[in-house]
Design a protein around this motif. Sequence first.
Motif, mmCIF file in Angstrom:
data_model
loop_
_atom_site.group_PDB
_atom_site.id
_atom_site.type_symbol
_atom_site.label_atom_id
_atom_site.label_comp_id
_atom_site.label_asym_id
_atom_site.label_seq_id
_atom_site.Cartn_x
_atom_site.Cartn_y
_atom_site.Cartn_z
ATOM 1 N N LEU A 49 -7.257 -15.243 -1.187
ATOM 2 C CA LEU A 49 -5.839 -14.940 -1.335
ATOM 3 C C LEU A 49 -5.328 -14.075 -0.185
ATOM 4 O O LEU A 49 -4.231 -14.288 0.328
ATOM 5 N N LEU A 50 -6.137 -13.111 0.242
ATOM 6 C CA LEU A 50 -5.735 -12.191 1.312
ATOM 7 C C LEU A 50 -6.174 -12.670 2.691
ATOM 8 O O LEU A 50 -5.958 -11.973 3.678
ATOM 9 N N GLY A 74 -14.051 -5.184 3.045
ATOM 10 C CA GLY A 74 -13.010 -5.715 3.921
ATOM 11 C C GLY A 74 -11.691 -5.889 3.192
ATOM 12 O O GLY A 74 -10.618 -5.621 3.753
ATOM 13 N N ILE A 75 -11.745 -6.325 1.941
ATOM 14 C CA ILE A 75 -10.525 -6.470 1.131
ATOM 15 C C ILE A 75 -9.855 -5.112 0.947
ATOM 16 O O ILE A 75 -8.627 -4.990 1.058
ATOM 17 N N CYS A 76 -10.659 -4.089 0.672
ATOM 18 C CA CYS A 76 -10.107 -2.740 0.496
ATOM 19 C C CYS A 76 -9.421 -2.252 1.769
ATOM 20 O O CYS A 76 -8.355 -1.617 1.715
ATOM 21 N N LEU A 90 -1.101 -3.217 2.452
ATOM 22 C CA LEU A 90 -0.416 -3.322 1.164
ATOM 23 C C LEU A 90 -0.229 -1.987 0.456
ATOM 24 O O LEU A 90 0.255 -1.978 -0.681
ATOM 25 N N SER A 91 -0.587 -0.888 1.088
ATOM 26 C CA SER A 91 -0.335 0.412 0.480
ATOM 27 C C SER A 91 1.160 0.723 0.538
ATOM 28 O O SER A 91 1.929 0.065 1.264
ATOM 29 N N ALA A 135 2.237 1.598 4.016
ATOM 30 C CA ALA A 135 2.231 0.432 4.911
ATOM 31 C C ALA A 135 3.421 -0.477 4.628
ATOM 32 O O ALA A 135 4.041 -1.016 5.557
ATOM 33 N N LEU A 136 3.764 -0.640 3.362
ATOM 34 C CA LEU A 136 4.914 -1.486 3.019
ATOM 35 C C LEU A 136 6.218 -0.858 3.499
ATOM 36 O O LEU A 136 7.119 -1.562 3.972
ATOM 37 N N LYS A 137 6.344 0.459 3.378
ATOM 38 C CA LYS A 137 7.545 1.135 3.879
ATOM 39 C C LYS A 137 7.644 1.013 5.396
ATOM 40 O O LYS A 137 8.726 0.808 5.948
ATOM 41 N N GLU A 138 6.495 1.140 6.054
ATOM 42 C CA GLU A 138 6.477 1.037 7.512
ATOM 43 C C GLU A 138 6.828 -0.373 7.963
ATOM 44 O O GLU A 138 7.456 -0.573 9.020
#
Length: 241
Positions: A136-137, A151-153, A160-161, A164-167
């Motif tokens: 999925l990722l 690696g997913i983490c 997706l944190s 990160a989304l705000k940035e």
Amino acid sequence: MFKRKLQALGFPNPDTLNTADEKQFRSTIVWLEDQKVRRYKIEDRESLRNTTAEQWNQAFEQYLKDLDCPFANGSRPEIVDWLLGLAVQFEFNEKPESYTSSPKIQQQTSQQSNPLDNLDFESEDFKVGVVELANLLQVPRHPDHLMTLEGICNVIQEKLSQDALKEALKTKNPGNPVQFENISFGLDIKSPNVSSAANVLRYLFIHDLRDLQTKINECLVCVQALTANPKTDTKLGKVGF
């Protein structure tokens, strides 16, 4: 129908228990005996633990007889429900305070407990979930599923944190695209594919160094802001001897 009892016992997947699934049914019986009921000594559980053996049903029937189960000839849901009730009874006898404390204390206890402690990281269901999440990722899969999970983490933390989304919503200067063919990294490699891979790794390493330098500079600025204008308490000063 078993969800509340399974949750009370700390079962790893209380929402997905299917007694019609032979593998899941047998593994649940083994989990109950190992973790909660403990009717047999550890060395006497081998026949019950060997869930792939042809004689497992005979071992399970003997297990029910040893427990004096009134539903030995009943359906699987009846047997599982009775075993869960027995396990809850044993759990209550060992830790009655866990079930008799006030709702506020129970809420604090549930918040402090880590649900990841109940996961079986080597189970097939967990491995399949890691593979599906990696697909999925779009994370490349490693032969070791735990390395894939790491690696997913990293992807989730970086992409997706909340920060990160705000940035990502901010308008950024795309900059100039990097042409690795026109950059010399000082590596003399004959194979074009290996050379390209080495250049990418070298570029990522330089990128990490620049990011580290930026953070060091930010720390220096903060320290200078504190030391450039120190506050003096004149009440501590003395004149003369």
